[in-house]
Motif scaffolding. Structure first.
Motif: not given
Length: 121
Positions: A51-58
């Motif tokens: 998970i990207h901690t900024g965008s929360h893209s998984t």
């Protein structure tokens, strides 16, 4: 220095659920990706979810799509892995990991100590 501490492993019957947590601390300011890996005896370590901690893209590996959910809490810098409909083949040591960028699994360079997940038939 980066510290990653996992919590939440254990034993469950097939079809059950577990939730793993990993608290990140230390020099995490430039780490934008958190993920979970697993390794079972005789097998290579494999990336499970990130998970990207900024965008929360998984992103999920195919074998866990629809069953596992990764999430991140900015407030306490903790990443979670909700694991549902567990199968015996999900049994492994699960590791939390961190990377500067989200992308290939090889980018992960910081590791937790691991937490064991056991799934009985």
């Amino acid at each position: 220095q980066v510290q990653l501490v996992e919590f939440g492993g254990g034993s469950v019957q097939a079809g059950g659920s577990l939730r793993l947590a990993c608290a990140a601390s230390g020099n995490t300011w430039n780490l934008n990706c958190l993920g979970w890996f697993r390794q079972s005896p005789g097998k290579e370590r494999e990336g499970v979810a990130r998970i990207h901690t900024g965008s929360h893209s998984t992103y999920y590996t195919d074998s866990v799509k629809g069953r596992f959910t990764i999430s991140y809490n900015n407030a306490n810098n903790t990443v979670y892995l909700q694991m549902n409909s567990l199968k015996p083949e999900d049994a492994a040591m699960y590791y939390c990991a961190a990377a500067q960028y989200c992308g290939p699994w090889s980018l992960f360079e910081h590791w937790g100590q691991g937490t064991q997940v056991t799934v009985s038939p």
